[in-house]
Design an enzyme around this catalytic site. Structure first.
Site, PDB file in Angstrom:
ATOM      1  CG  ASN A   9      -7.552   3.130 -49.290  1.00  0.00           C
ATOM      2  OD1 ASN A   9      -6.654   2.431 -49.766  1.00  0.00           O
ATOM      3  ND2 ASN A   9      -8.727   2.626 -48.931  1.00  0.00           N
ATOM      4  CD1 TRP A  10      -2.735   6.454 -52.901  1.00  0.00           C
ATOM      5  CD2 TRP A  10      -0.924   5.356 -53.645  1.00  0.00           C
ATOM      6  NE1 TRP A  10      -1.700   7.356 -52.953  1.00  0.00           N
ATOM      7  CE2 TRP A  10      -0.567   6.704 -53.410  1.00  0.00           C
ATOM      8  CE3 TRP A  10       0.041   4.480 -54.117  1.00  0.00           C
ATOM      9  CZ2 TRP A  10       0.731   7.186 -53.625  1.00  0.00           C
ATOM     10  CZ3 TRP A  10       1.329   4.960 -54.333  1.00  0.00           C
ATOM     11  CH2 TRP A  10       1.665   6.305 -54.098  1.00  0.00           C
ATOM     12  CE  LYS A  11     -10.873   2.774 -51.923  1.00  0.00           C
ATOM     13  NZ  LYS A  11     -12.300   2.820 -52.137  1.00  0.00           N
ATOM     14  CG  HIS A  95     -11.621   0.064 -46.812  1.00  0.00           C
ATOM     15  ND1 HIS A  95     -12.484  -0.323 -47.798  1.00  0.00           N
ATOM     16  CD2 HIS A  95     -11.402   1.399 -46.993  1.00  0.00           C
ATOM     17  CE1 HIS A  95     -12.762   0.734 -48.567  1.00  0.00           C
ATOM     18  NE2 HIS A  95     -12.117   1.782 -48.099  1.00  0.00           N
ATOM     19  CD  GLU A  97     -13.013  -0.679 -51.448  1.00  0.00           C
ATOM     20  OE1 GLU A  97     -11.772  -0.720 -51.443  1.00  0.00           O
ATOM     21  OE2 GLU A  97     -13.655   0.333 -51.817  1.00  0.00           O
ATOM     22  CD  GLU A 167     -13.537   5.018 -45.949  1.00  0.00           C
ATOM     23  OE1 GLU A 167     -12.858   5.910 -46.447  1.00  0.00           O
ATOM     24  OE2 GLU A 167     -13.446   3.822 -46.286  1.00  0.00           O
ATOM     25  N   GLY A 173     -16.705   5.398 -53.742  1.00  0.00           N
ATOM     26  CA  GLY A 173     -16.495   5.170 -55.175  1.00  0.00           C
ATOM     27  C   GLY A 173     -17.742   5.369 -56.014  1.00  0.00           C
ATOM     28  CB  SER A 212     -17.744  10.304 -53.255  1.00  0.00           C
ATOM     29  OG  SER A 212     -18.009   9.026 -53.816  1.00  0.00           O
ATOM     30  N   GLY A 234     -10.285   7.435 -54.678  1.00  0.00           N
ATOM     31  CA  GLY A 234      -9.978   7.801 -56.062  1.00  0.00           C
ATOM     32  C   GLY A 234      -9.225   9.121 -56.199  1.00  0.00           C
TER      33      GLY A 234
HETATM   34  P1  13P Z   1     -13.517   7.061 -52.739  1.00  0.00           P
HETATM   35  O1  13P Z   1     -12.896   8.361 -52.258  1.00  0.00           O
HETATM   36  O2  13P Z   1     -12.962   6.601 -54.044  1.00  0.00           O
HETATM   37  O3  13P Z   1     -15.024   7.121 -52.713  1.00  0.00           O
HETATM   38  O4  13P Z   1     -13.088   5.925 -51.689  1.00  0.00           O
HETATM   39  C1  13P Z   1     -13.248   6.171 -50.331  1.00  0.00           C
HETATM   40  C2  13P Z   1     -12.550   5.106 -49.586  1.00  0.00           C
HETATM   41  O5  13P Z   1     -12.956   3.967 -49.591  1.00  0.00           O
HETATM   42  C3  13P Z   1     -11.339   5.474 -48.850  1.00  0.00           C
HETATM   43  O6  13P Z   1     -10.922   4.454 -48.007  1.00  0.00           O
END
Ligand code: 13P
Length: 250
Positions: A9-11, A95, A97, A167, A173, A212, A234
């Site tokens: 997930n590149w966000k 998600h 976020e 998640e 993150g 993470s 990430g």
């Molecule tokens: P990280 O791997 O950066 O913690 O993010 C996880 C995430 O939200 C994947 O959708």
């Protein structure tokens, strides 16, 4: 279904030049990946670039969200049909976020799941509790409520082509990964919840862990009985790290 899936997930990261390099490296590295599926979920403007860069490879691509509506007067929204038009196999929905920053509710997430499904996409449906919820001992209530919202709209059979991602919000993150035992416990709970509707669907549905995940901790997480791969934030922006995580799933 089952079999491991590792999805990046590149966000909101990347640009044409950096994505070009990353897609090229992932494509090259994917040749050696046998027995697992890899995917990347990229920002909307780069879907065409992902399609071009990955077409004909074993790596799938998808969106990070999808509109709950179809075509029409919904300024800014991207429909599931549009994602399908660009060859997407997956769309992330729910998600944390999107839930916490953009206000996606359980009801909206359920509509997005259904919109994705109806367009022939496979939703990657995210669930997870906040730190405060974990510390108050309500993780199962929260995750159960999130699951039930989608089950009520789409029904359990819809999960035969869907992916669930657990998640925990406190692990996203933050560098703070859930321990393999903590993650496994919630994954088993999720599979059990699906099993109350249909045992065969529960056996087949892939449940990814996200939060993470890196090459250093992936193997132990993916070795758990109910963890069928990962949703990687990430670490999916660094090809070597992402490919190493993919190899940990073999
Ligand atoms: P990280 O791997 O950066 O913690 O993010 C996880 C995430 O939200 C994947 O959708």
């Amino acid at each position: 279904m089952r079999g491991k899936l590792v999805a990046g997930n590149w966000k909101s990261n990347g640009d044409l030049a950096a994505n070009g390099r990353l897609l090229g490296q992932v494509r090259a590295g994917s040749v050696a990946l046998k027995g697992i599926e890899a995917a990347v979920c990229v920002p909307y403007p780069y879907l065409a670039q992902a399609q071009q860069g990955l077409a004909g490879s074993s790596v799938a691509w998808g969106g990070q969200d999808v509109s709950q509506f179809g075509a029409g007067a919904y300024t800014g929204a991207v429909t599931a049909a549009m994602l399908a038009d660009f060859g997407c196999k997956y769309a992330i929905v729910g998600h944390s976020e999107r839930r916490s920053i953009f206000g996606d509710t359980d009801a909206m997430v359920a509509q997005k799941f259904e919109a994705a499904r109806q367009a022939g996409l496979r939703p990657i449906f995210c669930v997870g509790e906040s730190l405060q919820e974990r510390e108050s001992g309500v993780t199962e209530q929260v995750v159960g409520r999130q699951l039930d919202a989608v089950l009520a709209v789409s029904g359990v059979a819809a999960f035969s082509l869907a992916v669930i991602a657990y998640e925990p919000v406190w692990a996203i993150g933050t560098g703070k990964t859930a321990s393999p035992a903590q993650a496994q416990a919630v994954h088993a709970f999720i599979r059990g919840r699906i099993a109350t509707g249909d045992k065969a669907v529960a056996e087949g549905v892939r449940i990814l862990y996200g939060g993470s995940v890196k090459a250093a901790n992936a193997k132990e997480l993916f070795a758990q009985a109910d963890i069928d791969g990962g949703l990687i934030g990430g670490a999916s922006l660094v090809a070597d790290e992402f490919l190493a995580i993919c190899r940990s799933a073999v």
